[in-house]
Write an enzyme that holds these catalytic residues in place. Structure first.
Site, PDB file in Angstrom:
ATOM      1  N   GLU A  51       0.844  -1.200   0.000  1.00  0.00           N
ATOM      2  CA  GLU A  51       0.000   0.000   0.000  1.00  0.00           C
ATOM      3  C   GLU A  51       0.877   1.247   0.000  1.00  0.00           C
ATOM      4  O   GLU A  51       2.063   1.185   0.363  1.00  0.00           O
ATOM      5  CB  GLU A  51      -0.927  -0.004   1.219  1.00  0.00           C
ATOM      6  CG  GLU A  51      -0.192   0.031   2.544  1.00  0.00           C
ATOM      7  CD  GLU A  51      -1.109  -0.274   3.718  1.00  0.00           C
ATOM      8  OE1 GLU A  51      -1.572   0.703   4.338  1.00  0.00           O
ATOM      9  OE2 GLU A  51      -1.330  -1.454   4.011  1.00  0.00           O
ATOM     10  N   LYS A  88       2.746   4.588   1.149  1.00  0.00           N
ATOM     11  CA  LYS A  88       3.220   5.113   2.430  1.00  0.00           C
ATOM     12  C   LYS A  88       2.791   6.581   2.526  1.00  0.00           C
ATOM     13  O   LYS A  88       3.278   7.434   1.787  1.00  0.00           O
ATOM     14  CB  LYS A  88       4.746   5.006   2.528  1.00  0.00           C
ATOM     15  CG  LYS A  88       5.319   5.528   3.832  1.00  0.00           C
ATOM     16  CD  LYS A  88       6.834   5.381   3.839  1.00  0.00           C
ATOM     17  CE  LYS A  88       7.414   5.940   5.139  1.00  0.00           C
ATOM     18  NZ  LYS A  88       7.236   7.404   5.243  1.00  0.00           N
ATOM     19  N   CYS A 110      21.306  48.258   2.794  1.00  0.00           N
ATOM     20  CA  CYS A 110      20.725  47.595   1.629  1.00  0.00           C
ATOM     21  C   CYS A 110      19.273  47.221   1.927  1.00  0.00           C
ATOM     22  O   CYS A 110      18.987  46.564   2.929  1.00  0.00           O
ATOM     23  CB  CYS A 110      21.521  46.342   1.296  1.00  0.00           C
ATOM     24  SG  CYS A 110      20.793  45.333  -0.012  1.00  0.00           S
TER      25      CYS A 110
END
Length: 750
Positions: free
Chosen positions: A137, A139, A471
C-alpha cells in the site's frame, strides 16, 4: 374557531430522541462526504440538519455530548498536552531504499529494488517458505496517530511520541470529520470492546494548496509543505484553529484489540470498512517476489495521482500467524518494510541565474528553470547556494540539468547533462555577473572564502556578501527575522508587509517598527503575489484588525520580551537562540554587554586554542620547514600561559560551548559598528531597555540541586522541551545545545 388536533403530536419524538437521530444522520453523512466522497444530500440540506441540532442542544444543555457533530468546530483551548502511554508500543517501520542510478553504475547487474529483495528473502528465510503472501500500500506522508475506541466510542487519540508515550491530542482529533467519534453498527456484527486503530493524519494536496492560497490572500504566512502544516496544526492548543485546517485521516494498522480473531490483513480491513473507519487504499496483494515487485512499481506510478504526499510503498506479511513467528526487533517489526522510492528526477533547462540578498548580506544564486512537473508540483526555481556549489557542478546558464526534490520537498539540481550543453555557454562567476555590485542596492560586494571539513580533505566555500548595511533587501530579511517567533514574535509581520514598509521608506532599521502608527499599518497596500496554486492574488489593504494585532505585539515586545529575544532578533551571525540565551545569562542588559571585557576574553581564548590546533608542531597532513617549526614552538610558548590565565579567569562563569570565539567576535564587531551604535542610540531614544530573565553569571553562587551542572536535551521527552529547559534552569542548571567536555548529563526519553 379552529379546534386543536389532539393527536397531532402523538408520534413526535422527544428532544432527546431527535438529538440522537440528528447526530446519527450527520455522522452518517460525514462518513459519506469525507471518507467515501459519495454524498447523498446537498450542502444546504446538511446545513439545515446541523442548525436544527445546534438549536436543540442550545435549548437542552442536559443533552450535551462531547462527540456531537456540532462540537467538531473545536472546544475551548487547553493549557498543554497530557502524556499518554500506548497500550501497545507504537513502533516504526524499517526503511529499505531504491538504489540510485549512481549506485547501480557501480554494481553492474544489481537491481534497483535490491534492498527490497533482501527484505523479502529475509522473510522467506524466517518462515522457512519459498513464497510469502504480502500486501502493498502507499506510504502516507503524514503524522502517525493512535485512535483508541472503547465499546465503540472514541476514548482518546495520541501521537506516536517516542513509541511508548505520546501526546493526548483528542481535543484536536475531534475536529477531523473523517474520524468517527462513534463506530457504526450498521454493517458490523459486533463492536469490539477495545480497538486501537493506527494511521496517519494528513492534509490532502488540493486542500493544502487552497488553504495556502487563502492564507496568502489574507496576508498570512504560507506553509512549506502538507506534512509540516499537519504537524504544526496538531500541536495547536486551540482546537478552533485545528477545525479550520483541512485535516484528514486514513487507517493502516492496529494496536490493542479485543474481539473476534483477525487472521489476516484482509480481516482487519473488513473490520475497518464495517465500522466506518476510513483506511489507506489501494492495498495490493502479492504472493511471491515478482508480484511484490510489480505491485511496488504500480504504487510508484500511481502515487502522483493520490491526493496526499507519499514517498514509498509499505509491504506487510498478510497472515498474522506468520507475523507472530517473525516477531520484532527493538524498534520495528520484522514482517514489514517501507520501500522508499528515489525522488522523481526530471531534465529541464536552466534559463537564468538570479541573485537573492539575505539579512546578513549573503548573496545566494538561484537557478531559474524552465517549469517542470516533479512529484506532483511545478518546479521553476532551485537554490544554487554559493559560488563553490556552482563551480563543483559546473553549472552554466543554458545548461540542461537533472532536478529532483530533496526530501520530496526542496527543488535541487543533481547534475548537469553535459552532452546537451550549448556551445556558447560560459562559466558563471557571481562577482563578474553582478559587475561587483549588489543587485538590490548597487553597493559593493565582497568575496569571502571559508574552509569546510577535516584538514586532510578541506573544501573552499566561496560566498559573496553585500557590504552596504543599509541595503533594502537585507533590511527586509532582517525585519522578518526580528519579527520571528523565536525573536520578538510580532504577529502579522511577514515578507509582504516587510517589503512594503521598506519600499515605502517607512522603515530604515528594525527599531522603526516602534514608531509606526495604526494608520501607517492599516493603510498599507500589499502587492499582488503568485500563489502556490499558480494564480495571482490581488493587491490588498493590510487593514485595521491586522494593524491592531501587530501593534499589540510590538507593544508587548517593548515592555515584556527578555534580553535573549532581542539579542537573537538582531540576526548577528553565529548568534542563535541558544547563544543569545547564554549571553543573557552573563549580562543583565545590552549596556552591560556592550561595555564588558568578558566577550574579548572569550574571543582571545578561542582564537589562541584554534591557532594551536591549526598550526601543530607535528602533523601527518603537512610538511613544515625547520624555521616554521621553530616559529610554532615559540608561538606555543607564548600562547600556553595566556590560555591558562584566561581559562582561570573565565572558569567562574562556566560558559557554555554555545558562546564560542566566533560568536563573541561577531557580538563585539556588531556593537562596535555604526549599525550597533545606532541601534543602542535608538533603543535609548525609544525608552526600551531589555533585561535578562535568566541572569546568573556565576552559577556556583546559585542555590539549587542542579547548580554547576550542564545538560543537553535531545529526542522526545516526557514533557515539553521548553518546559524541561525552564525546569533545569530554575533548579540552577544550564542547558546547552550540543555535547561537549563540559556536559554533565544528556537528557532523553522519560
Amino acid at each position: 374557531m379552529q379546534q386543536a388536533d389532539l393527536f397531532a403530536n402523538q408520534d413526535e419524538p422527544s428532544p432527546e430522541q431527535r438529538v440522537k437521530e440528528l447526530r446519527r444522520q450527520l455522522e452518517h453523512h460525514n462518513r459519506l462526504y469525507y471518507s467515501k466522497a459519495t454524498p447523498e444530500i446537498s450542502d444546504a440540506e446538511y446545513d439545515r440538519l446541523f442548525r436544527e441540532l445546534e438549536e436543540l442542544e442550545r435549548k437542552h444543555p442536559e443533552l450535551h455530548d462531547p462527540d456531537s457533530p456540532t462540537l467538531r468546530v473545536g472546544g475551548e483551548p487547553i493549557e498543554g498536552f497530557e502524556k499518554v502511554r500506548h497500550l501497545v508500543p507504537m513502533l516504526s517501520i524499517d526503511d529499505v531504499f531504491e538504489l540510485t542510478p549512481e549506485a547501480l553504475e557501480k554494481s553492474p547487474g544489481t537491481r534497483a529494488e535490491k534492498e527490497l529483495i533482501e527484505f523479502y528473502q529475509r522473510v522467506r528465510k524466517g518462515l522457512g517458505q519459498d513464497d510469502v503472501a504480502v500486501t502493498i500500500e502507499p506510504k502516507i506522508d503524514g503524522v502517525a496517530v493512535s485512535l483508541v475506541y472503547r465499546n465503540g466510542k472514541l476514548d482518546y487519540a495520541a501521537t506516536r511520541g517516542d513509541g511508548s508515550t505520546g501526546d493526548d491530542i483528542t481535543h484536536n482529533v475531534r475536529t477531523i470529520r473523517s474520524i468517527p467519534m462513534e463506530l457504526t453498527r450498521a454493517k458490523a456484527p459486533s463492536i469490539p470492546p477495545l480497538l486501537e486503530v493506527r494511521g496517519e493524519i494528513f492534509m490532502p494536496n488540493e486542500a493544502f494548496a487552497a488553504m495556502n492560497a487563502e492564507r496568502d490572500e489574507a496576508g498570512l504566512p504560507t506553509f512549506a509543505n502538507p506534512r509540516n502544516a499537519t504537524a504544526g496544526t496538531l500541536k495547536q492548543l486551540d482546537p478552533k484553529i485545528v477545525a479550520k485546517r483541512p485535516l484528514a485521516f486514513l487507517a493502516h494498522g492496529i494496536g490493542a484489540y479485543e474481539g473476534p480473531a483477525l487472521e489476516t490483513e484482509h480481516d482487519f480491513h473488513s473490520l475497518l470498512d464495517a465500522l466506518g473507519i476510513p483506511r489507506n487504499q489501494p492495498v495490493i496483494d502479492a504472493h511471491d517476489l515478482e508480484t511484490t515487485l510489480e505491485a511496488v512499481g504500480h504504487i510508484n506510478t500511481l502515487r502522483h495521482e493520490l491526493d496526499y504526499g507519499t514517498d514509498g510503498a509499505v509491504v506487510k506479511v498478510l497472515k498474522r500467524s506468520e507475523r507472530e513467528k517473525l516477531g520484532f526487533t527493538s524498534r520495528a517489526p520484522r514482517w514489514a518494510a517501507a520501500y522508499k522510492f528515489i525522488p522523481e528526477q526530471k531534465e529541464t533547462t536552466l534559463t537564468d541565474i538570479t541573485i537573492q540578498v539575505g539579512r546578513t548580506g549573503v548573496l545566494t544564486p538561484v537557478a531559474e528553470l524552465k517549469p517542470v512537473l516533479i512529484s506532483g508540483s511545478t518546479v521553476s526555481r532551485a537554490t544554487l547556494h554559493n559560488q563553490s556549489y556552482i563551480d563543483e557542478k559546473d553549472i552554466r546558464i543554458g545548461d540542461t540539468v537533472l532536478v529532483h526534490k530533496a526530501g520530496e520537498i526542496i527543488p535541487e539540481i543533481i547534475k548537469v547533462i553535459e552532452d546537451c550543453r550549448p556551445k556558447q555557454t560560459r562559466r558563471f562567476y557571481l562577482h563578474d555577473h553582478l559587475d561587483g555590485s549588489c543587485p538590490a542596492c548597487g553597493g559593493p560586494i565582497e568575496e569571502r572564502v571559508n574552509l569546510s571539513g577535516p584538514k586532510e580533505n578541506q573544501r573552499r566555500i566561496i560566498t559573496h556578501y553585500c557590504l552596504n548595511f543599509e541595503c533594502p533587501a537585507q533590511l527586509i530579511n532582517k525585519l522578518i527575522h526580528f519579527a520571528s517567533r523565536k525573536a520578538l514574535d510580532l504577529e502579522g509581520l511577514d515578507e509582504a508587509v516587510a517589503s512594503k514598509l521598506v519600499e515605502n521608506s517607512q522603515i530604515s532599521t528594525p527599531l522603526d517598527l516602534f514608531r509606526l502608527s495604526h494608520v501607517d499599518l492599516a493603510e498599507l497596500m500589499l502587492d499582488s503575489a503568485t500563489l502556490s496554486s499558480g494564480k495571482q492574488s490581488k493587491s490588498r489593504r493590510f487593514g485595521d484588525e491586522r494593524a491592531t494585532k501587530l501593534l499589540q505585539s510590538i507593544s508587548a515586545a517593548k515592555d515584556k520580551k527578555p534580553l535573549s529575544k532581542w539579542i537573537y532578533g538582531l540576526g548577528i551571525p553565529q548568534v542563535g537562540e541558544a547563544t543569545a540565551k547564554e549571553v543573557s545569562r552573563l549580562f543583565m542588559s545590552i549596556k552591560e554587554l556592550r561595555k564588558s571585557q568578558l566577550l574579548a576574553d572569550i574571543y582571545e581564548r578561542g582564537y589562541a586554542i584554534t591557532w594551536k590546533i591549526e598550526h601543530p608542531i607535528n602533523s601527518d597532513y603537512e610538511t613544515i620547514s625547520e624555521s616554521e617549526r621553530s616559529f610554532r614552538k615559540a608561538k606555543f610558548s607564548e600562547l600556553n600561559p595566556r590560555i591558562k590565565e584566561l581559562e582561570k579567569k573565565l572558569s567562574e562563569y562556566v560558559i557554555s560551548s554555545e558562546l564560542g570565539a566566533v560568536a563573541a567576535k561577531n557580538l563585539i564587531d556588531y556593537f562596535d559598528s555604526n549599525s550597533g551604535n545606532q541601534f543602542i542610540y535608538h533603543l535609548s531614544e525609544l525608552g526600551i531597555d531589555p533585561q535578562s530573565d535568566n541572569f546568573n553569571p556565576f552559577p556556583s553562587e546559585k542555590s539549587g540541586p542542579l547548580a554547576g551542572l550542564t545538560f543537553v536535551i535531545t529526542g522526545t521527552l516526557s514533557m515539553d522541551r521548553d518546559d524541561m529547559k525552564a525546569f533545569i534552569e530554575e533548579k540552577g542548571g544550564k542547558v546547552s545545545g550540543s555535547v561537549s567536555a563540559k556536559t554533565s548529563y544528556l537528557v532523553a526519553g522519560e
